[in-house]
Motif scaffolding. Structure first.
Motif, PDB file in Angstrom:
ATOM      1  N   THR A 191       0.834  -1.192   0.000  1.00  0.00           N
ATOM      2  CA  THR A 191       0.000   0.000   0.000  1.00  0.00           C
ATOM      3  C   THR A 191       0.875   1.251   0.000  1.00  0.00           C
ATOM      4  OG1 THR A 191      -1.644  -1.226   1.268  1.00  0.00           O
ATOM      5  CG2 THR A 191      -1.875   1.171   1.215  1.00  0.00           C
ATOM      6  N   ARG A 192       0.544   2.208  -0.858  1.00  0.00           N
ATOM      7  CA  ARG A 192       1.364   3.416  -0.973  1.00  0.00           C
ATOM      8  C   ARG A 192       1.434   4.169   0.359  1.00  0.00           C
ATOM      9  NH1 ARG A 192       3.343   5.067  -5.872  1.00  0.00           N
ATOM     10  NH2 ARG A 192       2.354   4.284  -7.787  1.00  0.00           N
TER      11      ARG A 192
ATOM     12  N   GLN B 290       7.770   4.113  -8.537  1.00  0.00           N
ATOM     13  CA  GLN B 290       7.202   5.125  -9.419  1.00  0.00           C
ATOM     14  C   GLN B 290       5.886   5.669  -8.864  1.00  0.00           C
ATOM     15  OE1 GLN B 290       6.681   2.738 -13.067  1.00  0.00           O
ATOM     16  NE2 GLN B 290       4.480   2.730 -12.705  1.00  0.00           N
ATOM     17  N   GLY B 291       5.769   6.988  -8.869  1.00  0.00           N
ATOM     18  CA  GLY B 291       4.573   7.649  -8.371  1.00  0.00           C
ATOM     19  C   GLY B 291       4.684   8.127  -6.947  1.00  0.00           C
ATOM     20  N   ASP B 292       5.576   7.523  -6.153  1.00  0.00           N
ATOM     21  CA  ASP B 292       5.750   8.024  -4.789  1.00  0.00           C
ATOM     22  C   ASP B 292       6.319   9.435  -4.809  1.00  0.00           C
ATOM     23  OD1 ASP B 292       4.702   5.762  -3.678  1.00  0.00           O
ATOM     24  OD2 ASP B 292       6.580   5.012  -2.845  1.00  0.00           O
TER      25      ASP B 292
ATOM     26  N   GLY C 299      -4.244  -1.383  -6.630  1.00  0.00           N
ATOM     27  CA  GLY C 299      -4.401   0.017  -6.234  1.00  0.00           C
ATOM     28  C   GLY C 299      -3.128   0.826  -6.249  1.00  0.00           C
ATOM     29  N   CYS C 300      -1.970   0.151  -6.171  1.00  0.00           N
ATOM     30  CA  CYS C 300      -0.697   0.874  -6.256  1.00  0.00           C
ATOM     31  C   CYS C 300      -0.086   0.757  -7.648  1.00  0.00           C
ATOM     32  CB  CYS C 300       0.289   0.396  -5.189  1.00  0.00           C
ATOM     33  SG  CYS C 300       0.835  -1.315  -5.379  1.00  0.00           S
ATOM     34  N   ARG C 301      -0.842   0.162  -8.601  1.00  0.00           N
ATOM     35  CA  ARG C 301      -0.317  -0.091  -9.945  1.00  0.00           C
ATOM     36  C   ARG C 301      -1.066   0.706 -11.017  1.00  0.00           C
ATOM     37  NH1 ARG C 301       0.393  -6.729  -9.532  1.00  0.00           N
ATOM     38  NH2 ARG C 301       1.869  -6.710  -7.776  1.00  0.00           N
TER      39      ARG C 301
END
Length: 561
Positions: A345-346, A396-398, A430-432
């Motif tokens: 989970t992010r 990626q995305g964090d 959900g994190c992809r």
């Protein structure tokens, strides 16, 4: 959300020149910043709604400006995608959805030309059920040489209807699936520690060892700088098939014979010019056992999952940092620091919950989160891990402060963890979700306007696009860019804890001039004596560090207390 950034170069060419000059540094991996690319969701270069290598190649300037040293690609091989590419059908090719082998070779060269190395994923524990080896084993039948590469076994009971063991899957559920004989009768069972579409390989078989050694050479020959080894502690199984607890050692995890495998891999890596690194994915609660994989003739580094699983708090973080550094010290290996990846989970969502720890078996739908609190903490945590000695991994995305997408339509979910839990676990989709690059509506520049992406993006991401954040000096993206620039100047010296501070404060020095301070409490605290504030995750409050915030300061060895 405002961050203060002081005493840094703003010339984008400065970093490129520095990286290009040390591209042959044999010690690069010890302090590298490594960015994880989940290809399917990074950038769509051909307009079909799925990320691909063309998209990555187009975005290399973005990655260079971010300040990363290497890219780690999750599996890009041909795959039925039963588990997001970790069910590999061919280790020597590229999935047509992502591109071609020639494009991968071009990407490796182009990234290196701007000072960014490439690390690829290898998946040695299992292959796809569609792999030629497994298809041949099914066709050959019981007792055949083809089946010896896997864990085929008769079932228990009079009719063989009971599974050979009751081992539990990492994806929940059973670990054995029964085959059907050509005449339609029930046949042998085969082992899969993950999904049934991922049969486990028998690492006692010489074909299996030779094949993976050849795969390493194949990619090293194409210029990759290292490999990330998926499920690295699971390869060897006890051939007696005991139940868990029947013997002192575990039947499928962390078996001593594994070290011979990685010694042979290290010898191959060391036979190439430069440093080709082996990075293990090793989930082990015993950190001393974990460190054994990092002896000088085995892996270079391994993921430290202990830190990302810890709950928010100074005592919790310090305990993890101390244990990790202590375990790595005897083998001379650098620690790795990571806040998330394609499986967890992010941080923005995780740190906004009442329970901020992470465990796969605790994942459920509908867990409340405070996104503002989560973002504050995620930004502070980013400064904390970036300041620690060792290498840093960024998913990626964090760097955009993306939250977990928790309202994906259930009919679009693809992760086997969701289905094997009976729909209780939301899974890892959900994190992809594809990254937002530009624009005010989906697909946010990930794909051309009007294209439906493989997973939908939330409309709320309009405020989190790269385009929006680039123009905001106080954005999470620019906080990451600043941190990675300043990180290059942190003294390459051990961590020294600072004493005499609030119990909710975590603070340490690296050398005599740099310190990181993290306030995990609710109330503002005074910063230790310092000359300059270099960077903060949020604005200071009358010179004090607010709760759930971090600061990097320029200091000298002032008297504590």
């Amino acid at each position: 959300m405002r961050s203060y950034i002081l005493h840094q170069s703003h010339d984008p060419d400065d970093r490129g020149a520095a990286v290009d000059s040390d591209v042959d540094d044999p010690q690069w991996w010890r302090s590298a910043v490594i960015y994880q690319v989940y290809v399917r969701s990074f950038a769509d270069g051909n307009g079909d709604g799925t990320g691909d290598l063309a998209g990555v190649r187009e975005r290399l300037p973005y990655l260079k400006e971010l300040g990363v040293d290497a890219l780690w690609f999750t599996p890009w091989y041909p795959s039925p995608m039963a588990d997001g590419g970790y069910d590999v059908q061919d280790y020597r090719a590229i999935d047509p959805r992502f591109g071609t082998l020639a494009e991968a070779e071009a990407l490796i060269r182009e990234a290196l030309a701007v000072g960014i190395r490439t690390i690829i994923d290898v998946v040695p524990n299992h292959i796809s059920a569609q792999h030629p080896w497994f298809q041949a084993a099914l066709a050959a039948g019981p007792g055949s040489p083809e089946r010896e590469r896997f864990w085929f076994h008769p079932g228990k009971g009079a009719d063989g209807g009971e599974m050979p063991t009751h081992w539990e899957s990492n994806f929940q559920g059973t670990t054995w699936t029964r085959t059907t004989n050509p005449d339609g009768t029930p046949g042998e069972w085969y082992l899969h520690l993950f999904a049934p579409e991922q049969p486990d390989l028998n690492w006692n078989h010489p074909d299996v060892r030779r094949e993976h050694e050849d795969v390493l050479r194949f990619w090293f020959d194409r210029g990759v700088a290292g490999v990330r080894i998926d499920s690295a502690a699971l390869l060897i199984k006890d051939p007696d098939l005991p139940e868990v607890g029947e013997k002192p050692d575990h039947p499928t995890e962390d078996r001593d014979e594994l070290h011979d495998v990685y010694r042979s891999w290290r010898a191959i890596a060391d036979s190439y010019p430069g440093t080709r690194v082996l990075v293990g994915e090793i989930w082990l609660p015993d950190i001393e056992r974990f460190a054994k994989y990092l002896r000088p003739d085995e892996m270079h580094t391994a993921f430290n999952f202990d830190f990302l699983a810890r709950p928010w708090g100074a005592a919790s973080f310090r305990e993890s940092i101390d244990a990790t550094l202590a375990a790595h010290a005897p083998v001379g290996a650098p620690s790795t620091w990571v806040l998330s990846n394609h499986d967890v989970t992010r941080p923005v969502t995780r740190y906004g919950r009442e329970d901020t720890a992470f465990a796969f078996l605790k994942k459920r739908f509908g867990v409340p989160t405070d996104p503002d609190l989560g973002l504050h903490r995620a930004r502070a945590a980013a400064l904390l891990v970036a300041a620690l000695p060792g290498s840093l991994y960024i998913y990626q995305g964090d760097e955009l402060g993306l939250p977990e997408v928790e309202d994906l339509p259930r009919e679009l979910l693809q992760d086997p963890m969701h289905y094997r839990s009976g729909g209780v676990d939301p899974g890892r989709d959900g994190c992809r979700v594809p990254l937002p690059w530009a624009g005010d509506r989906p697909p946010f520049g990930f794909s051309p306007d009007g294209v439906t992406t493989w997973l939908p993006q939330p409309a709320s991401w309009r405020d989190l696009t790269v385009q929006t954040q680039q123009d905001d000096p106080d954005s999470t993206l620019n906080l990451y860019r600043a941190a990675l620039r300043l990180r290059r100047g942190i003294p390459d010296l051990p961590l020294e804890w600072m004493a005499g501070l609030d119990p909710d404060v975590l603070a340490f020095r690296r050398g005599g001039t740099f310190a990181c301070v993290v306030n995990t409490g609710d109330e503002p605290v005074s910063l230790p004596a310092h000359d300059t504030v270099l960077l903060t995750s949020v604005p200071l409050d009358g010179g004090m560090l607010p709760g759930d915030a971090a600061a990097w300061i320029h200091t000298t060895h002032h008297t504590e207390g």
